[in-house]
Design a protein around this motif. Structure first.
Motif, PDB file in Angstrom:
ATOM      1  N   LYS A 180       0.801  -1.218   0.000  1.00  0.00           N
ATOM      2  CA  LYS A 180       0.000   0.000   0.000  1.00  0.00           C
ATOM      3  C   LYS A 180       0.836   1.271   0.000  1.00  0.00           C
ATOM      4  O   LYS A 180       0.382   2.334   0.394  1.00  0.00           O
ATOM      5  N   ARG A 181       2.097   1.179  -0.381  1.00  0.00           N
ATOM      6  CA  ARG A 181       2.909   2.369  -0.493  1.00  0.00           C
ATOM      7  C   ARG A 181       3.475   2.384  -1.900  1.00  0.00           C
ATOM      8  O   ARG A 181       4.042   1.394  -2.346  1.00  0.00           O
ATOM      9  N   GLU A 182       3.339   3.493  -2.583  1.00  0.00           N
ATOM     10  CA  GLU A 182       3.717   3.545  -3.988  1.00  0.00           C
ATOM     11  C   GLU A 182       5.228   3.576  -4.166  1.00  0.00           C
ATOM     12  O   GLU A 182       5.780   2.884  -4.994  1.00  0.00           O
ATOM     13  N   ILE A 183       5.877   4.434  -3.344  1.00  0.00           N
ATOM     14  CA  ILE A 183       7.275   4.757  -3.611  1.00  0.00           C
ATOM     15  C   ILE A 183       8.204   3.817  -2.840  1.00  0.00           C
ATOM     16  O   ILE A 183       8.072   3.663  -1.636  1.00  0.00           O
ATOM     17  N   PRO A 184       9.131   3.169  -3.537  1.00  0.00           N
ATOM     18  CA  PRO A 184      10.098   2.322  -2.833  1.00  0.00           C
ATOM     19  C   PRO A 184      11.047   3.152  -1.978  1.00  0.00           C
ATOM     20  O   PRO A 184      11.310   4.321  -2.276  1.00  0.00           O
ATOM     21  N   ILE A 185      11.546   2.526  -0.916  1.00  0.00           N
ATOM     22  CA  ILE A 185      12.405   3.229   0.038  1.00  0.00           C
ATOM     23  C   ILE A 185      13.794   2.589   0.030  1.00  0.00           C
ATOM     24  O   ILE A 185      13.926   1.371  -0.029  1.00  0.00           O
ATOM     25  N   VAL A 186      14.825   3.440   0.076  1.00  0.00           N
ATOM     26  CA  VAL A 186      16.215   2.971   0.124  1.00  0.00           C
ATOM     27  C   VAL A 186      16.728   3.169   1.539  1.00  0.00           C
ATOM     28  O   VAL A 186      16.942   4.316   1.956  1.00  0.00           O
ATOM     29  N   HIS A 187      16.892   2.093   2.299  1.00  0.00           N
ATOM     30  CA  HIS A 187      17.420   2.212   3.655  1.00  0.00           C
ATOM     31  C   HIS A 187      18.350   1.044   3.966  1.00  0.00           C
ATOM     32  O   HIS A 187      18.463   0.101   3.205  1.00  0.00           O
ATOM     33  N   ARG A 188      19.014   1.155   5.150  1.00  0.00           N
ATOM     34  CA  ARG A 188      19.992   0.137   5.511  1.00  0.00           C
ATOM     35  C   ARG A 188      19.397  -0.885   6.478  1.00  0.00           C
ATOM     36  O   ARG A 188      18.604  -0.532   7.350  1.00  0.00           O
ATOM     37  N   VAL A 189      19.803  -2.135   6.292  1.00  0.00           N
ATOM     38  CA  VAL A 189      19.351  -3.210   7.178  1.00  0.00           C
ATOM     39  C   VAL A 189      20.114  -3.128   8.496  1.00  0.00           C
ATOM     40  O   VAL A 189      21.350  -3.071   8.496  1.00  0.00           O
TER      41      VAL A 189
END
Lengths: 180, 167
Positions: free
Chosen positions: A89-98
């Motif tokens: 349900k979120r359009e924009i992908p997110i770039v984050h660190r694990v």
């Protein structure tokens, strides 16, 4: 049979052959761009092998407008890797660190927690309500390469569609009018 | 044939090709660097160790981290992201990686550091397996380049055993 010759010469004057040639050339450019993109998807195993960074949550590592090259691969996801994920349900992908990984023994299923380097808190508040972990299927790819600034072109075109249409129009005009 | 548009196009193509080539060379040049970082971590204290109401174990540690990561920096290095993770196995999980502390090193001058800290992220197990548990402390780093390929590596350090009882 003079009328055939007349017809041919009138078509020649329309330069049909040249117009066709240009259409084919344009089609080739579009097709090869599509082929390269699809080939990248096959090679990297990621559904979108190149992404543009849209937020400052990974600063100072990644800034808005930088480009990331993604790779999915079969390797398990480990802490420290920078992943691109898509929450339901979120359009924009997110770039984050694990930052946390828990990998099940029997099924190999993973629970992943992420955080932006520039954020104070982890990403639980960004996930869907009631979701505490990311699963493997949320991950679109992990970042392996980096190119600064190039993504600005995309950001500008997305936010100011007028510029996109002007650009497409100008390129089309050039393609039609240019002689070879 | 040699119109303005044609020349502008040729110039632009050439400029972009050269720029791409230079980026590629800068990225490849990172491979010639063979870093030899060193690191040491001590668990100084267990501040508290308890079972949360939902049944998962949680522990709070005081850590002393020292590292020298100067050799990771090359001319193509923008920053180094470094983090300390506790890694252990439980009956249910093949691998648990819990980040305890992390930091961004912006330049070579800051790459030799010493820090005394409690764990920045909560050390919570998935379940109640931490009593008497051995875990490895691993220092990981991710080198973020100015352009090109990212590098990462780690040093696995001496393990630590948590106490048998909550406190």
């Amino acid at each position: 049979m003079g009328w055939i010759e007349d017809g041919i010469s009138s078509i020649r004057s329309f330069q049909l052959r040249q117009a066709l040639h240009q259409a084919v050339t344009l089609g080739m450019i579009v097709a090869s761009a599509l082929m390269i993109w699809k080939m990248l998807i096959c090679v990297t195993g990621s559904e979108s092998p190149v992404v543009v960074v849209l937020s400052g949550s990974m600063e100072p590592g990644f800034q808005r407008g930088d480009i990331l090259f993604l790779n999915m691969g079969r390797d398990p996801i480990r802490a420290g890797e920078i992943v691109v994920y898509n929450v339901d349900k979120r359009e924009i992908p997110i770039v984050h660190r694990v930052i946390k990984v828990h990998e099940r023994k029997d099924t190999g299923e993973v629970d992943i927690l992420t955080k932006g380097d520039n954020n104070d808190d982890d990403d639980i508040s960004l996930y869907a309500p009631g979701q505490f972990w990311l699963k493997r299927h949320h991950i679109m790819g992990r970042a392996v390469g980096f190119l600064p600034y190039v993504g600005w072109a995309t950001i500008i075109m997305t936010e100011k569609p007028v510029i996109k249409y002007i650009l497409i129009g100008a390129l089309g005009f050039l393609a039609i009018t240019s002689k070879d | 044939m040699h119109s303005f548009g044609y020349r502008a196009n040729a110039l632009l193509t050439f400029a972009i090709t050269i720029l791409a080539l230079m980026c590629a060379i800068a990225s490849v040049s990172d491979n010639f660097n063979s870093p030899s970082p060193t690191s040491q971590v001590q668990v100084l204290n267990i501040n508290w160790f308890q079972k949360k109401p939902d049944g998962d174990d949680e522990v709070s540690l005081t850590l002393n981290i020292s590292a020298n990561l100067e050799s990771l920096f090359t001319w193509n290095t923008k920053q180094v992201f470094v983090f300390l993770a506790a890694e252990y196995e439980t009956p249910k999980n093949m691998l648990n990686q819990v980040s305890l502390w992390d930091g961004i090193i912006p330049s070579k001058e800051h790459a030799k550091f010493w820090i005394h800290t409690t764990n920045k992220y909560r050390f919570i197990d998935q379940g109640s397996n931490l009593r008497g548990k051995d875990f490895n402390l691993t220092l990981h780093w991710h080198v973020m380049p100015k352009t090109g390929k990212m590098f990462s590596d780690k040093i696995v350090m001496s393990g630590y055993r948590l106490p048998q009882l909550y406190r």
